[in-house]
Structures are given as structure tokens and as C-alpha cells.
Design a protein around this motif. Structure first.
Motif, PDB file in Angstrom:
ATOM      1  N   TYR A  67       0.954  -1.188   0.185  1.00 27.42           N
ATOM      2  CA  TYR A  67      -0.086   0.037  -0.090  1.00 27.42           C
ATOM      3  C   TYR A  67       0.835   1.256  -0.091  1.00 27.42           C
ATOM      4  N   CYS A  68       2.101   1.325   0.226  1.00 26.86           N
ATOM      5  CA  CYS A  68       3.082   2.468   0.454  1.00 26.86           C
ATOM      6  C   CYS A  68       4.163   2.356  -0.468  1.00 26.86           C
ATOM      7  N   ASP A  69       3.929   1.773  -1.862  1.00 24.68           N
ATOM      8  CA  ASP A  69       4.817   2.007  -2.873  1.00 24.68           C
ATOM      9  C   ASP A  69       4.336   2.020  -4.106  1.00 24.68           C
ATOM     10  N   VAL A  70       4.706   2.395  -5.069  1.00 22.90           N
ATOM     11  CA  VAL A  70       4.178   2.513  -6.651  1.00 22.90           C
ATOM     12  C   VAL A  70       4.732   1.050  -7.051  1.00 22.90           C
ATOM     13  N   ASP A  71       3.951   0.558  -8.019  1.00 18.48           N
ATOM     14  CA  ASP A  71       4.314  -0.486  -8.601  1.00 18.48           C
ATOM     15  C   ASP A  71       5.267   0.019 -10.016  1.00 18.48           C
ATOM     16  N   PRO A  72       6.342  -0.868 -10.326  1.00 16.93           N
ATOM     17  CA  PRO A  72       7.346  -0.396 -11.196  1.00 16.93           C
ATOM     18  C   PRO A  72       6.811  -0.203 -12.717  1.00 16.93           C
ATOM     19  N   LEU A  73       5.548  -0.825 -12.846  1.00 18.42           N
ATOM     20  CA  LEU A  73       4.849  -0.650 -14.082  1.00 18.42           C
ATOM     21  C   LEU A  73       4.680   0.782 -14.313  1.00 18.42           C
ATOM     22  N   PHE A  74       4.292   1.576 -13.060  1.00 15.32           N
ATOM     23  CA  PHE A  74       4.156   3.028 -13.298  1.00 15.32           C
ATOM     24  C   PHE A  74       4.845   3.935 -12.874  1.00 15.32           C
ATOM     25  N   GLY A  75       6.088   3.614 -12.292  1.00 12.85           N
ATOM     26  CA  GLY A  75       7.227   4.378 -11.901  1.00 12.85           C
ATOM     27  C   GLY A  75       7.624   4.363 -10.746  1.00 12.85           C
TER      28      GLY A  75
END
Length: 533
Positions: A67-75
Motif C-alpha cells: 500500500y505504500c509504494d508505486v508499482d514499477p509498471l507506473f514508475g
């Protein structure tokens, strides 16, 4: 500015379909940042981003594993911070999805919970023993088909999943779970987000006794979920106490808001919207699927708005015609129009006349239509499972179109995750430069709404005119506007008594005491003249 959301227009961005910046065929946060000027030029007040969190993407990000990070797919988180900074520079608030009724089965919390009945997170999800014959503990179904229970052999128990098997339901009866989820919200508040869109907000709590849902004798659709009235698997009264905890958290910060998605229709949805927004210690506002249906009558729109007003006179509503879960409204309501352009213009005028907060879905400002896909192009789990009776949600999620002359209409240099087809590409932003374009009409109607205090804050009173005319007044501090919409493809004439004049964008003519509304025509009149069919 503390209650900026009360008259706001929010623009929903579906990150994987807005703009690809790195040529992998999937939209991303830097792509959103690049295109924020387009959003700001519309005249909206905020953006809402569908999930971009770390996820296995079994349900396009609505299965969160961190819940506290961005998926590498999006950056990256840095990309997120840059996007927020640019949005704020442009005067746009930033709202993000919170998917806390369930997580991914790859979330560390669930991976620990499923190991045994006595680990530290054993009670963080909804577990139940089987019936003596090994069947699930009750009759609850999954929204996506089949039972809402999946067997876990390590615990010799079932876990609840209201959606995909890979989306186990969190146990919000457990105070530790509530605390952990509130901590994740605080993480994003500290990063400067201005609000949350709460996914499936009425699913947070379940009946602790796991009673069977009763049947729904009115169900006529192709999916199995509608065969029950979901009085025990969701819509539980215990939800209110947790909503109050969430409100207390957001109230620690200046000018923040929450809007809850009520995953129901009909009177149930109206009642829940009213209950969840009553007073000043629950949600700031709610929206349901009431206006995301195929129904297109004056009675329906009136009933939806009046239902919330009467049920929660001190509450607040949010209305939209399209989003990432339903057929785009220009296609959905096409049986009620001969000209898609006229329907698109009328929809903009009608939605932006409604009381409360308004939400637009990316591409709506272009008059975008639903994309027709073949089975081999699908990605949406319900469509893959129940095709062709269930078309799924891919058709409204195809990429945003920026320039018809560029590959994939300017969305990506690579083949996109869903195709861009000619009918959609023809509506690209670059081609809508004329003053009579749908894009120009949206900008003009948004500007008109912003210039008219009655449309932003006014009290709403519906007028008793026969179908297909939707008519109401909006009044604020003595200033009144009358809004009129012909919800049919055939022209309609009305008699007008009293001093008045057309104002703002319109598709109508007023000559003496006669107002002519063409098919899907609309008008705003100054004051409150007497009208008759």
C-alpha cells in the motif's frame, strides 16, 4: 478552501491508459505529469488516480501487495511526488484510490495469515471453518462469479474474497487491521495527497455470524451475483464506526476529503450514500452506480438526487456518468439519441448542472465511445470468464487518444496493452481544436458552471414536467437558474410564462413564449419562469 470539494469537478485518470512515457505500452506516472496541462485547461479542480500501487495486476491494480509504494509498471515514489508537485502548480488537487476492503493474496500480510491459525496475522483476513460436508460456510457469491470462499489447505479453512480469488478480504473487525490501514492512508497524506477515493466502501465489514444472504427475486441479469440481496456480506451497520475513524484521520490535515464508492444500485445505494455522508464525522461524500446504469429518464435522475437530499440533508453527493467500470455513457445511452454528438453535449450540460461534486472520466471530454473488442483482446477477468454475455470493462479502459496522426493515437510508441481503434482515435485531442468541438464545449460548460454560483452551491428544486423533460431550478442567494433537458431524440416545445432569457451554452431556441428543444437539446434560463408542455 477547506471545503474545496463541495463544488469541485474531479477528472478521473486511469493510469495505465492515459499516457505511456517509456514505450512499454502501459501508461505511467511520468506520462500523467506530461499531460496535466490538458487536464488543467479543461477547468477542472482535481484529478483522481485509479490504483498505481505495487500489485500483481490480477485486477488491474485493485489487488494491492504494498500500500505504500508505486508499482514499477507506473514508475517510482519520486515520479509520484513530481506528479503531485506539478498538479499543485497547475491548481489541481490530487485524489488517490484506496483499496482497503481487500488486498492481493501476494501481500505479506496475507502470505503470513494463510500459514497457520496461530501466527501474528492469523486474524487479519476473514477465515471460516467448512461445513461438516466440506462445503463453504455460507452462500455468499463473488462479484466475479462462483462462491466468495476459497479453500486454504494449510489452515484447513476457507477465506473470503468478494472479488477475485487473488483478492482476500481483510478482517476489519480486528482493530490491528484498522490501525494498519489508517497508517497506510497517513503515509499518502504526508506525501501531500488531497483526498481518497474509497473503493467498495460498503464492503468493509461482514456479518460475524456469517448468515446466508436471502434471495433477490428481482434479478434479471446474466451474472450470478445479483441472485442475492447482500445484507450480510456487505452494507453492515458496523461500517459507520470505521468511517468515523477515517474521517478523524483526514481531519488532522487541512483541506482533505474522502469520497466513497458504493457498489450498489437502486434504493439501497441511495440509502447507503445518505447514511455514509450524514453529519460531519463520516465521509465527505459518496457516489454510487445509480447514474452509471442504462436508465435514461427524468424520473430516474430526479429520484437519484432527491433520494440523497432527503435521506441526508446535511450530507453530500458525487455524481458521474462514466468511469473505468461501466460502458461509456455516449454508447450506453445511444438508444435515446440519434446523434452521438448531441448526446455528448447534453450529458456535459446535464452533469455539470447537478448539485454536489462532479466526476468526469478521461476521454469523456472528447465524446469518447465504448471500444468494441474481440475475445483475444480482452484482459478483464469477468469478461474472460463469462464472454460473450458479459463484455467486461476493457471497452471503457482503452487508451486516451491524443493525436490521430501518431502511432496508437499518441498514447505510446509501442503496441498498447489494449488496442486503440479508428473510431476512438478519430476523437483525439489534437483534432478537436474547432470552437464547435466537443472538447471546446466541455471547456465552455465547465467555465459556465464555475461562473454561476447557483450551479456550484445552489439549492435544487425539481419541476413537474412530463417525460422526457428533466427540469429543475438551482437557487443561491436570490439568483436562480432553470435547467432543462430533453432526454429523447425527438424535438419538444415548451410554453414559457414570465420574464427570462437563455444563458450559457445551450441547444435550444427561445422565441417569445415558446422554447424549442431539439432532440437531446438543453437550455439554461435566467430566473424561474413558469413552464408547461
Amino acid at each position: 478552501m477547506a471545503e474545496w470539494w463541495r463544488d469541485a469537478v474531479i477528472y478521473q485518470i486511469y493510469p495505465r491508459s492515459f499516457q505511456d512515457s517509456n514505450g512499454d505500452g502501459v501508461g505511467d506516472l511520468p506520462g500523467i505529469t506530461r499531460r496535466l496541462d490538458h487536464v488543467a485547461a479543461l477547468g477542472v479542480d482535481a484529478i483522481w488516480l485509479s490504483p498505481f500501487f505495487t500489485s500483481p495486476q490480477k485486477d488491474m491494480g485493485y489487488d494491492v501487495s504494498d500500500y505504500c509504494d508505486v508499482d514499477p509498471l507506473f514508475g517510482t515514489l519520486d515520479d509520484f511526488d513530481a506528479m503531485v508537485a506539478r498538479a499543485h502548480e497547475l491548481g489541481l488537487k490530487v485524489i488517490i484510490d484506496q483499496v482497503i476492503s481487500h488486498s492481493s493474496d501476494k501481500h505479506p500480510w496475507f502470505e503470513e495469515s494463510r500459514q497457520s491459525r496461530d501466527n501474528p496475522r492469523a486474524d487479519w483476513y476473514v477465515w471460516a471453518d467448512p461445513n461438516p460436508d466440506g462445503t463453504p460456510p455460507n452462500n455468499w457469491p463473488s462479484v466475479f462469479g462462483g462462491p466468495a470462499w476459497e479453500w486454504e489447505p494449510r489452515r484447513r479453512q476457507y477465506y473470503l474474497h468478494n472479488f477475485l480469488i487473488e483478492q482476500p478480504d481483510l478482517n476489519l473487525w480486528n482493530p490491528e487491521v484498522q490501525d494498519a490501514l489508517l497508517d497506510t492512508m497517513r503515509f499518502w497524506l504526508e506525501r501531500g495527497v488531497d483526498g481518497f477515493r474509497l473503493d467498495t466502501v460498503n464492503y468493509y465489514f461482514h456479518d460475524r455470524a456469517l448468515r446466508d444472504n436471502p434471495p433477490n427475486p428481482d434479478h434479471k441479469g446474466p451474472e450470478t451475483y445479483g441472485f442475492q440481496r447482500h445484507v450480510y456480506s456487505k452494507n453492515r451497520p458496523e461500517n459507520i464506526a470505521f468511517l468515523k475513524r477515517m474521517r478523524a484521520l483526514t481531519d488532522e490535515y487541512d483541506a482533505r476529503m474522502m469520497v466513497g464508492e458504493v457498489g450498489d444500485g437502486g434504493q439501497t445505494a441511495i440509502d447507503i450514500m445518505a447514511e455514509y455522508t450524514a453529519g460531519s464525522d463520516r465521509l465527505h461524500m459518496c457516489y454510487s452506480f445509480e447514474m452509471l446504469s442504462a436508465e435514461f429518464t427524468a424520473a430516474h435522475f430526479r429520484r437519484s438526487i432527491e433520494g440523497v437530499q432527503q435521506g441526508a440533508p446535511d450530507g453530500h453527493s458525487c455524481w458521474s456518468f462514466s468511469n473505468h467500470d461501466v460502458v461509456r455513457h455516449v454508447t450506453r445511452w445511444s438508444p435515446h439519441a440519434r446523434d452521438p454528438r448531441a448526446l455528448a453535449l447534453q450529458s456535459a450540460a446535464m452533469l455539470l448542472s447537478f448539485p454536489g461534486t462532479i466526476c468526469l472520466y478521461q476521454g469523456e471530454e472528447l465524446g469518447q465511445t465504448e471500444t468494441t473488442l474481440v475475445y483475444e483482446e480482452l484482459t478483464d477477468p469477468p469478461a474472460l470468464r463469462f464472454w460473450p454475455e458479459v463484455k467486461g470493462r476493457d471497452g471503457c479502459r482503452t487508451p486516451m487518444v491524443w493525436d490521430e496522426a501518431e502511432p496508437h493515437a499518441g498514447f505510446s510508441t509501442a503496441a498498447p496493452w489494449l488496442p486503440v481503434k479508428p473510431e476512438q482515435a478519430a476523437r483525439a485531442v489534437a483534432g478537436q481544436t474547432a470552437n464547435d468541438s466537443i472538447l471546446a464545449a466541455y471547456r465552455g460548460t465547465l467555465a459556465f458552471r464555475k461562473s454561476q454560483l447557483p450551479l456550484r452551491y445552489g439549492a435544487t428544486t425539481f419541476l413537474d414536467l412530463p417525460e422526457p423533460i428533466l427540469a429543475f431550478t438551482r437557487t443561491h442567494h436570490g439568483q436562480t437558474l432553470t435547467a432543462l433537458f430533453n432526454l429523447s431524440p425527438d424535438p419538444v416545445a415548451l410554453s414559457v410564462r414570465g420574464e427570462t432569457a437563455l444563458t450559457g451554452p445551450c441547444a435550444a431556441t427561445l422565441a417569445g413564449a415558446r422554447l424549442d428543444l431539439p432532440g437531446n437539446g438543453f437550455a439554461w434560463l435566467e430566473g424561474a419562469p413558469t413552464l408547461s408542455a
